[in-house]
Every structure is written in C-alpha cells, then in structure tokens.
Write an enzyme that holds these catalytic residues in place. Structure first.
Site, PDB file in Angstrom:
ATOM      1  N   GLU A 279       0.844  -1.206   0.000  1.00  0.00           N
ATOM      2  CA  GLU A 279       0.000   0.000   0.000  1.00  0.00           C
ATOM      3  C   GLU A 279       0.878   1.255   0.000  1.00  0.00           C
ATOM      4  O   GLU A 279       0.577   2.239  -0.678  1.00  0.00           O
ATOM      5  CB  GLU A 279      -0.947   0.015   1.203  1.00  0.00           C
ATOM      6  CG  GLU A 279      -2.021  -1.052   1.152  1.00  0.00           C
ATOM      7  CD  GLU A 279      -2.913  -0.979  -0.084  1.00  0.00           C
ATOM      8  OE1 GLU A 279      -3.247   0.136  -0.531  1.00  0.00           O
ATOM      9  OE2 GLU A 279      -3.270  -2.050  -0.613  1.00  0.00           O
ATOM     10  N   TRP A 282       1.730   2.011  -3.382  1.00  0.00           N
ATOM     11  CA  TRP A 282       0.708   2.681  -4.215  1.00  0.00           C
ATOM     12  C   TRP A 282       1.021   4.173  -4.303  1.00  0.00           C
ATOM     13  O   TRP A 282       0.747   4.845  -5.284  1.00  0.00           O
ATOM     14  CB  TRP A 282      -0.700   2.518  -3.615  1.00  0.00           C
ATOM     15  CG  TRP A 282      -1.485   1.399  -4.219  1.00  0.00           C
ATOM     16  CD1 TRP A 282      -1.695   0.180  -3.671  1.00  0.00           C
ATOM     17  CD2 TRP A 282      -2.189   1.390  -5.490  1.00  0.00           C
ATOM     18  NE1 TRP A 282      -2.472  -0.584  -4.508  1.00  0.00           N
ATOM     19  CE2 TRP A 282      -2.797   0.128  -5.626  1.00  0.00           C
ATOM     20  CE3 TRP A 282      -2.363   2.325  -6.508  1.00  0.00           C
ATOM     21  CZ2 TRP A 282      -3.560  -0.217  -6.742  1.00  0.00           C
ATOM     22  CZ3 TRP A 282      -3.118   1.981  -7.621  1.00  0.00           C
ATOM     23  CH2 TRP A 282      -3.709   0.724  -7.739  1.00  0.00           C
ATOM     24  N   TRP A 310     -21.914  14.538 -17.481  1.00  0.00           N
ATOM     25  CA  TRP A 310     -21.985  14.922 -16.065  1.00  0.00           C
ATOM     26  C   TRP A 310     -23.181  15.826 -15.820  1.00  0.00           C
ATOM     27  O   TRP A 310     -23.674  16.471 -16.750  1.00  0.00           O
ATOM     28  CB  TRP A 310     -20.720  15.678 -15.644  1.00  0.00           C
ATOM     29  CG  TRP A 310     -19.444  14.916 -15.809  1.00  0.00           C
ATOM     30  CD1 TRP A 310     -18.412  15.237 -16.649  1.00  0.00           C
ATOM     31  CD2 TRP A 310     -19.033  13.725 -15.124  1.00  0.00           C
ATOM     32  NE1 TRP A 310     -17.399  14.315 -16.531  1.00  0.00           N
ATOM     33  CE2 TRP A 310     -17.746  13.378 -15.605  1.00  0.00           C
ATOM     34  CE3 TRP A 310     -19.621  12.910 -14.158  1.00  0.00           C
ATOM     35  CZ2 TRP A 310     -17.047  12.271 -15.155  1.00  0.00           C
ATOM     36  CZ3 TRP A 310     -18.917  11.807 -13.710  1.00  0.00           C
ATOM     37  CH2 TRP A 310     -17.643  11.493 -14.200  1.00  0.00           C
ATOM     38  N   ASN A 345      -9.772   4.725   4.034  1.00  0.00           N
ATOM     39  CA  ASN A 345      -9.646   4.468   2.594  1.00  0.00           C
ATOM     40  C   ASN A 345     -10.886   3.814   1.974  1.00  0.00           C
ATOM     41  O   ASN A 345     -11.351   4.214   0.913  1.00  0.00           O
ATOM     42  CB  ASN A 345      -8.420   3.602   2.324  1.00  0.00           C
ATOM     43  CG  ASN A 345      -8.275   3.285   0.851  1.00  0.00           C
ATOM     44  OD1 ASN A 345      -8.124   4.186   0.037  1.00  0.00           O
ATOM     45  ND2 ASN A 345      -8.348   2.011   0.499  1.00  0.00           N
ATOM     46  N   TRP A 363     -15.660  14.146 -11.178  1.00  0.00           N
ATOM     47  CA  TRP A 363     -14.744  13.748 -10.111  1.00  0.00           C
ATOM     48  C   TRP A 363     -13.876  14.907  -9.632  1.00  0.00           C
ATOM     49  O   TRP A 363     -13.463  14.955  -8.468  1.00  0.00           O
ATOM     50  CB  TRP A 363     -13.878  12.564 -10.547  1.00  0.00           C
ATOM     51  CG  TRP A 363     -13.061  12.783 -11.802  1.00  0.00           C
ATOM     52  CD1 TRP A 363     -13.468  12.525 -13.080  1.00  0.00           C
ATOM     53  CD2 TRP A 363     -11.732  13.313 -11.900  1.00  0.00           C
ATOM     54  NE1 TRP A 363     -12.466  12.849 -13.965  1.00  0.00           N
ATOM     55  CE2 TRP A 363     -11.381  13.339 -13.272  1.00  0.00           C
ATOM     56  CE3 TRP A 363     -10.780  13.772 -10.990  1.00  0.00           C
ATOM     57  CZ2 TRP A 363     -10.150  13.803 -13.745  1.00  0.00           C
ATOM     58  CZ3 TRP A 363      -9.550  14.230 -11.453  1.00  0.00           C
ATOM     59  CH2 TRP A 363      -9.246  14.250 -12.811  1.00  0.00           C
ATOM     60  N   TRP A 386      -8.816   9.669  -7.305  1.00  0.00           N
ATOM     61  CA  TRP A 386     -10.108  10.095  -7.874  1.00  0.00           C
ATOM     62  C   TRP A 386     -10.273   9.555  -9.286  1.00  0.00           C
ATOM     63  O   TRP A 386     -11.338   9.094  -9.671  1.00  0.00           O
ATOM     64  CB  TRP A 386     -10.255  11.629  -7.837  1.00  0.00           C
ATOM     65  CG  TRP A 386     -10.785  12.074  -6.502  1.00  0.00           C
ATOM     66  CD1 TRP A 386     -10.052  12.502  -5.444  1.00  0.00           C
ATOM     67  CD2 TRP A 386     -12.155  12.073  -6.070  1.00  0.00           C
ATOM     68  NE1 TRP A 386     -10.871  12.774  -4.377  1.00  0.00           N
ATOM     69  CE2 TRP A 386     -12.172  12.529  -4.733  1.00  0.00           C
ATOM     70  CE3 TRP A 386     -13.368  11.736  -6.668  1.00  0.00           C
ATOM     71  CZ2 TRP A 386     -13.357  12.652  -3.993  1.00  0.00           C
ATOM     72  CZ3 TRP A 386     -14.548  11.859  -5.935  1.00  0.00           C
ATOM     73  CH2 TRP A 386     -14.530  12.308  -4.614  1.00  0.00           C
TER      74      TRP A 386
END
Ligand code: FAD
Length: 480
Positions: A279, A282, A310, A345, A363, A386
């Site tokens: 992680e 990441w 959107w 998370n 987003w 995102w």
C-alpha cells in the site's frame, strides 16, 4: 559571513532524520541555512486543512532544527525569486533540496537550478520522497508502468533506492547571524472565526515526533491485523501515517526499514508486512502517474471521459459535502472528513463512487473538496485515486463497478459502529437497519428517536436507478 553557507530548501520533506538534502548540507561542513518559502502563486497551493497541518509541522521542524543547532528561516513570495535573493544576500555556495514530481513544480525547480548554477552556485537535488524515482522503475521495454501489480513486482525486486540514513546526532551549525525571517504566526495559516480545527487538533500530532509515534504504535499494535482488517472503518487497523507522509515528516524508506526490522525480529508476519508495504508502494505508483502525466490533477487520463454526460447538481454536491445524502456510510465518511481532516480508505472509495456514479458530479469537484479538507491532501495520491474511482485513470477500477452504499456499509461496518460515531442521530438504530434507515419499520424509527426527513434525511437519490443512469452515460462515451 566568513564561510559561505549551504542553503536547504524545505518543501514536502519537513523532517530532520533521513533527509538527504539536509544531510548533504551538513556534510559540507559549512554553516547551514534551512528555509521554508510560502508561495501563494504556486499551482495547487495547499487547502485549508493542509495549511493547519503545515503551521504545526513547521513549528515542530523549527524546534527540531533549533535543538540541532540551526534556525529555520520563513520567507514568503515567489519561491524562485525568494531563494535567489537569499543566495545573494548570504553569498551561499551550495543549495540543496529534495525533488518534487508535478510538472509545474518541476519546471520551477529546473529553471531555478540552471539560474543558480549559471551564477556559480552548486545545486544538488535528491530523492527524499519516494522508495524509487519514477525513472528508476521502468517496464522491460522502457517507459512507465500503467498497471499497479507489475509496478509493485518491479519495485519490490529493485528494493528501495538506498538504506535509511540513521539519525545524525552531529550538530547542524547555523551561521552566527542568521538571515532575517518572517514570523510563522504572521502567515495566518490557522483558522479563526470560526476555528473549525478543534477536533482535528485533538486527533493529530503534526511533526516528526508525531510521525515516529504513529509508526511505532502501528508496528507494535496494529500491523498484524492490517492485511485482513484494513477495509474496516470501524476498527483502527491502518497506520494513519498519510498526513505525516504527505508533509514528509517521515519518508517511505524509514517505514520500509522499520517494517523489515520488525519482520527480522519475528514480530510481524510476512503477509502483514508485505500487504502494508504494497500500500505504501501505491503512493510511489501515484507519483509515477503524476510525473508522467502533467494533467493528472485536472483531466481524465482516458480522454473519452471528458465527454461523459456529467450533471450540474449543486444541491447534490452540497448534501455530499455536508454528509446529508441519506446514505449513512457516505454521510459518516464525509463527516469524519470534516471533523478530523481524514477519512478511512474504504469509505473514501464509497463516497467518491457515490459522488461520481450516483450523483454524476464530475470527479474533479470531489477532488477539490478533498484537497481543501484532508490533512493528508497529496496531489499525486488524491488525483490518481479520484481518477481510479472514476474509472478514467491508469489501472482504474472498471467504470461499471459501482459501489452500493448499503451493502458496502453492511460488509465493512457490520455493527454500524462507524456510522454511530459520525452520524450520532442514528446511534440508537439497530445494526439491521443502520445502513438503510428508510427500510426500518415506523416503530423501530420511533424507538430510535428518528424522524426521516427531519432528524436524518431520506436518501437524496435511489441508488438502483442512479446505477442504471450511470451505466447509460458510460455506454454513450464508449460508443462515441
Ligand atoms: P495505510 O493503509 O496505513 O497505508 C499506508 C500509506 O500508504 C498511506 O499513508 C499512504 O501514503 C499510502 N497509501 C495507502 N493506500 C493508498 C492508495 N490507495 N493510494 C496511494 N497511497 C496509498 N491518500 C493520500 O495520502 N492523500 C490523498 O489526498 C488521498 N486522496 C484519496 C482520494 C480518494 C478518492 C481515495 C479513494 C483515496 C485517497 N488516498 C489519498 C489514498 C488512501 O485513502 C489514503 O492514503 C489512506 O486512507 C491513508 O490512511 P492510512 O495512512 O491509514 O493508510
């Protein structure tokens, strides 16, 4: 000044330990001038919650540097101009900093470096932020990875760039007459009228010591539960190191070596350690994406998503921000964010999916709200994540994976403890209904003292219908 000093320009590396730029300055043997520059013109200037953190982190760094022997200088203005004028004023011979990875920041640093070098100043830059530089982890055919799993495999094989620098107890000698400094308090980084940061202040301890304590707590008490429990927002199984990492109060190399030490002592299982480090990696992956994609914070990596239908839903956005959507897990997450500056998370994924796919709000609006309210707001992690949830990023979650906020709540907060903590108006509702209060019989609601639509909102949208609508939108851009 008799001896020409060495300047260390602190940015997102607010620590004294394992800091290669500071280390190099100290090694010159020259007087060291550490500086932090507040540059309000910089692209992606920190949001309000980050500024709260920055104030405390700087104050802590200044204390640590003072104990080590040097004074942290505060100056504000256009960073390149400020630094050049400090070099001139002090006749500095060296300038050191740790690198940044966002194109607009890299450009400032590159130009500054070449200007200073042209003026005869020795400039050296370092990796103080990542396990590996983006250009060190490349695919077999060259170029960056776009998929996480092979990236992690390659990174694991390479290992971190260098060994963790052990604490250097030698004094940092500052100049006898340090340059003038502004006052941190005059930057007004803390909120007043209203001071919305009380609970944030109770939750966090910004600074290098706070980061060390957080890591030790995690390694001693929680890491063995991490692999199986990291998705549970009702438990304290993740490290909560993110704001400390964002501000560089601790570096990933320190984490890497501390985890390996624990593994060597037999205190941490390989499974837990590797899951946790994967992680942390990441974060490196997000920085890779940012480094190779100049527009990552603003534009979808998959270009067809720019044409997604959107909606301009201001009421929906407001309800989402305030945690009043009528979906308890979404509301708990958004209120945790507002109250503590952080969100678990799993819940970040749920609330992001809800904004993008249930409400069809771009987003970037969610990204901006997170940027302003997270104490761990990090340009690479925030934009990459995102885009990942939206389905338009590299190695993104497929668009059709639309989180169901009720079943996600039931799975990851089975007793409803997380919801009860952050949505107290639902605290008396039995676990069976806590993730879908509208399904509770009238008598149960009455017993729990809830009047839907009054004490807690009805869902602002029907998830099943919203899901169909989102998939229709996706079909449109796919066929276009
Ligand atoms: P742990 O699980 O203990 O992980 C340790 C560290 O690894 C974290 O501190 C973080 O630096 C890194 N990490 C863990 N998960 C991820 C991930 N998925 N992507 C990148 N790095 C990760 N993280 C930020 O640091 N800043 C952000 O602005 C940010 N915005 C996000 C927005 C969305 C929509 C989503 C879904 C995720 C976002 N994340 C962000 C990633 C992740 O949610 C946080 O890093 C994590 O929740 C922090 O908690 P922790 O320190 O307890 O994590």
């Amino acid at each position: 000044m008799a001896e020409r000093p060495a300047i260390v320009w602190f940015r997102n590396d607010l620590r004294t330990e394992d800091n290669p730029a500071l280390h190099a300055a100290r090694e010159t043997g020259a007087p060291v001038i550490p500086i932090y520059i507040l540059d309000k013109d910089i692209a992606h200037f920190p949001g309000a919650a980050s500024l709260w953190w920055l104030h405390h982190s700087l104050s802590s760094l200044a204390g640590d540097l003072k104990n080590a022997g040097a004074k942290l200088i505060y100056r504000s203005g256009k960073s390149a101009d400020v630094l050049k004028s400090l070099v001139k004023e002090t006749n500095a011979e060296h300038v050191f900093w740790n690198r940044r990875y966002y194109a607009k920041h890299v450009e400032i640093d590159k130009d500054l470096k070449s200007d200073l070098k042209a003026g005869g100043v020795a400039v050296e830059t370092f990796n103080g932020t990542l396990l590996r530089e983006p250009w060190e982890v490349e695919t077999a055919s060259g170029g960056p990875y776009r998929v996480y799993t092979p990236f992690w495999k390659a990174l694991k094989q390479l290992g971190p760039a260098r060994a963790h620098m052990r604490p250097n107890l030698r004094k940092i000698v500052g100049p006898a007459n340090p340059p003038k400094s502004e006052k941190l308090a005059s930057w007004n980084l803390l909120p007043v009228n209203p001071d919305w940061a009380t609970e944030i202040a109770e939750t966090w301890s910004p600074g290098e010591q706070g980061a060390r304590d957080r890591l030790n707590h995690f390694l001693n008490d929680n890491i063995n539960d991490y692999a199986d429990g990291r998705d549970r927002p009702d438990k304290d199984f993740t490290s909560r190191l993110s704001p400390h990492l964002s501000f560089g109060e601790i570096g990933p190399l320190q984490i890497w070596s501390a985890v390996h030490d624990k593994m060597a002592d037999g205190k941490v299982s390989d499974k837990a350690a590797m899951k946790f480090l994967s992680e942390v990696a990441w974060r490196d992956f997000s920085y890779n994406l940012l480094f190779y994609n100049d527009d990552l914070p603003d534009k979808p990596l998959r270009e067809n998503f720019a044409n997604y239908p959107w909606r301009d839903d201001r009421d929906g956005l407001k309800a989402w921000r305030k945690g009043e959507t009528g979906y308890p897990i979404v509301d708990a997450g958004m209120r945790q964010l507002w109250r503590t500056g952080w969100m678990h998370n799993r819940v970040r994924m749920i609330v992001a999916s809800f904004l993008i796919k249930d409400l069809l709000i771009p987003w970037q609006k969610g990204e901006a709200w997170f940027w302003d309210t997270l104490v761990d707001a990090d340009l690479a992690n925030n934009s990459a994540s995102w885009q990942w949830v939206a389905g338009c990023g590299a190695d993104a979650s497929p668009y059709f994976r639309i989180f169901n906020p009720v079943s996600q709540g039931e799975k990851f907060d089975p007793e409803g403890q997380y919801v009860r903590e952050f949505v107290p108006e639902l605290k008396n509702l039995p676990a069976k209904y806590i993730h879908a209060p509208w399904k509770a019989p009238e008598s149960v609601l009455e017993e729990a003292d809830i009047v839907l639509g009054k004490s807690y909102p009805n869902p602002i949208i029907d998830h099943a219908k919203a899901r169909e609508r989102a998939l229709e939108g996706y079909k449109e851009i796919k066929s276009a």
